[in-house]
Write an enzyme that holds these catalytic residues in place. Structure first.
Site, PDB file in Angstrom:
ATOM      1  CG  PHE A  20      40.741  25.736  37.002  1.00 51.04           C
ATOM      2  CD1 PHE A  20      41.530  25.533  36.147  1.00 51.04           C
ATOM      3  CD2 PHE A  20      39.459  25.239  36.961  1.00 51.04           C
ATOM      4  CE1 PHE A  20      41.437  24.628  35.062  1.00 51.04           C
ATOM      5  CE2 PHE A  20      38.978  24.505  35.741  1.00 51.04           C
ATOM      6  CZ  PHE A  20      40.157  24.192  34.869  1.00 51.04           C
ATOM      7  CB  SER A  21      43.016  30.577  40.764  1.00 50.44           C
ATOM      8  OG  SER A  21      43.557  30.865  39.453  1.00 50.44           O
ATOM      9  CB  VAL A  22      40.317  26.734  44.351  1.00 51.10           C
ATOM     10  CG1 VAL A  22      40.183  26.116  45.728  1.00 51.10           C
ATOM     11  CG2 VAL A  22      38.892  27.588  44.247  1.00 51.10           C
TER      12      VAL A  22
END
Length: 410
Positions: free
Chosen positions: A135-137
Site C-alpha cells: 500500500f502507501s509504502v
C-alpha cells in the site's frame, strides 16, 4: 464418495479431451478480462479480514498490472544471522518472537543491521520471492521517481506549479499547488482520506470507481473533479493519496514513459533488485495507469534494499543510484514541518514519515506495512502485515521495533 467420483470423472473427461486433441486454452489477454463480475467483486473484497494475509500476496490475480523489471546484477546483501529470540512485551502482554509476530499479524519480517541481513522470517505461505502489496509504502518510491526525474533535468524545480507539467489540471484543485506542496501532502486540495470502504466517503468513491470498477483513473478524477479546499497550498498537512497519484502522472509526463518503465531503468536495475516488482493499475491494460499512491508489490528483501540504499545516502550495489542531496532533502524534515501538527509524534517530508523524537524515517502503508530506517543504529526493518484494521495499531509495532533494536544493540 459422490464428490470423489465426480472429481475422478472430471479428470477422466479432461484426459479424454486431451487425447482427442482438444485445445488447452490459456487465459485471454483481452483487457476486458479485468471487467468480468468476478474480477470486480474480487477487487471490492481485497481487504477482507481473515483472508487479507493471502490477498495481499496475490494482487496480480485481481488487478491489471505493470511489471518493474529487475536487472541481471543483484545487490547481494551479506547474511549475518543474529538471534532475536526472547520475550517481547506488546501492549502489556508477553510473547516469544513467534507470538509477537502473530500478535502483530506479520507476513514477513526482514531486519538489516550494518548492511547485513541479521533476521528474516516469512509466514502464512509467503517466502523470499513473494511480492507483497504494501500500500502507501509505494508513496516513498513515487517520491524517489520525482527525485530521479529532477536529477535528469526533466523537472526544473520542485517549486514549479503542477500545471507546468500537467496543463490538464488547470481549473481543478491542482491549479495552484507546486510539486513540493504535493510531496509534503500540503496541496490544499479538498480531500478526506478516511478508510471506510463500502461507505460513501470521498476516498471510497474514487477507490470504487478507479480500482474496483475501472471506470476512470485517479488522475482523471484529479483533473475533472478535484476542488480547492479551505486551506491554501502549503498551509496545512492533509494526507492525500490523490496528491501522490498526481505526482506519478508528472513522472509519466516528463519522462515520456510509464512509471514502471522509468522505475526499472533508473531505480530497480541500478539498485540491484533481486526480483521484478509490479504495480497494480487503476484500469485495464490498455488504459490503466500505475496506482502510484499505494499499488506497488515488492519482495521483503527488495524493500530492505531500498531502505538500506536510503540509509547509505542513495548508494546501492556499488554506485550512487539516488542523488545524496535528494535522500537528505526527502527524509530530513525542514524546520517547521516536523511535527506535521502541534503535538503530533511524527513529521512528513517528501512522502516519507519522520519520527519527531529521533532521526528515524519510514515508508508506511495501510494495514501496517513498514520500511523503517534507523540511521543512528544502522538498522532497517521491513515488516509486512495483514491487520484487520487499516490503521490504529502503530503503538504495538513501535514496541516491537524498539525491542528488536534493543536486542541488536546490547
Amino acid at each position: 464418495m459422490f464428490q470423489l467420483n465426480s472429481v475422478a470423472a472430471g479428470l477422466t473427461a479432461a484426459a479424454a479431451l486431451t487425447s482427442m486433441g482438444g485445445p488447452a486454452l490459456a487465459q485471454s489477454d483481452d483487457p476486458s478480462r479485468w471487467l468480468a463480475p468476478t474480477m470486480i467483486e474480487a477487487r471490492a473484497n481485497m481487504f477482507m479480514p481473515g483472508l487479507n494475509y493471502l490477498t495481499f500476496q496475490h494482487m496480480d490475480q485481481m488487478f491489471a498490472t505493470r511489471e518493474v523489471a529487475a536487472g541481471d546484477t543483484v545487490w547481494e546483501l551479506p547474511e549475518n544471522p543474529m538471534s532475536l529470540e526472547g520475550d517481547y512485551t506488546i501492549l502489556g502482554e508477553t510473547f516469544d518472537l513467534e507470538g509477537a509476530l502473530e500478535r502483530t499479524r506479520t507476513n514477513a519480517l526482514v531486519v538489516l543491521k550494518d548492511g547485513e541481513i541479521v533476521h528474516e522470517t516469512y509466514r502464512n505461505g509467503s517466502g523470499p520471492d513473494t511480492r507483497f502489496l504494501t500500500f502507501s509504502v509505494a508513496k516513498s518510491y513515487t517520491s524517489t521517481l520525482i527525485g530521479l526525474a529532477r536529477a535528469d533535468g526533466l523537472i526544473e524545480s520542485l517549486d514549479d506549479k503542477v500545471t507546468t507539467y500537467l496543463p490538464e489540471m488547470e481549473g481543478s484543485g491542482y491549479d495552484g499547488p507546486t510539486v513540493r506542496d504535493l510531496l509534503r501532502m500540503r496541496s490544499g486540495v479538498n480531500w478526506e482520506e478516511r478508510y471506510e470502504f463500502g461507505s460513501e466517503t470521498q476516498l471510497t468513491t474514487v477507490h470504487d470507481n478507479s480500482l474496483v470498477a475501472y471506470n476512470y483513473r485517479w488522475c482523471d478524477y484529479a483533473a475533472n473533479e478535484s476542488e480547492p479546499g479551505a486551506n491554501a497550498p502549503d498551509a496545512v498537512f492533509n494526507y492525500a493519496t490523490l496528491d501522490t497519484s498526481v505526482l506519478g502522472c508528472i513522472v509519466e509526463r516528463v519522462t515520456g514513459k510509464t512509471g514502471a518503465e522509468y522505475m526499472s531503468e533508473k531505480l530497480w536495475k541500478p539498485m540491484g533488485a533481486e526480483h521484478d516488482a509490479y504495480w497494480i493499475m487503476d484500469g485495464p491494460d490498455d488504459v490503466g495507469r500505475e496506482f502510484f499512491g499505494a499499488g506497488l508489490a515488492v519482495t521483503g528483501r527488495d524493500h530492505a534494499r531500498f531502505g538500506q540504499m536510503f540509509l547509505q545516502g542513495g548508494m546501492a550495489n556499488g554506485q550512487q543510484v539516488v542523488p545524496a542531496d535528494w535522500v537528505t532533502e526527502a527524509t530530513v524534515p525542514d524546520e517547521g514541518y516536523e511535527p506535521f501538527a502541534e503535538g503530533a509524534p511524527m513529521g512528513y517530508q517528501y512522502q516519507w514519515w519522520t519520527d519527531a523524537a529521533s532521526d528515524v524515517f519510514m515508508a508506511l502503508g495501510l494495514h501496517h506495512q513498514f520500511i523503517r530506517v534507523d540511521p543512528e543504529n544502522d538498522i532497517v526493518i521491513v515488516k509486512i502485515s495483514y491487520t484487520q484494521e487499516p490503521v490504529g495499531r502503530d503503538a504495538e509495532n513501535e514496541e516491537l521495533f524498539a525491542q528488536i533494536t534493543e536486542k541488536l544493540t546490547q
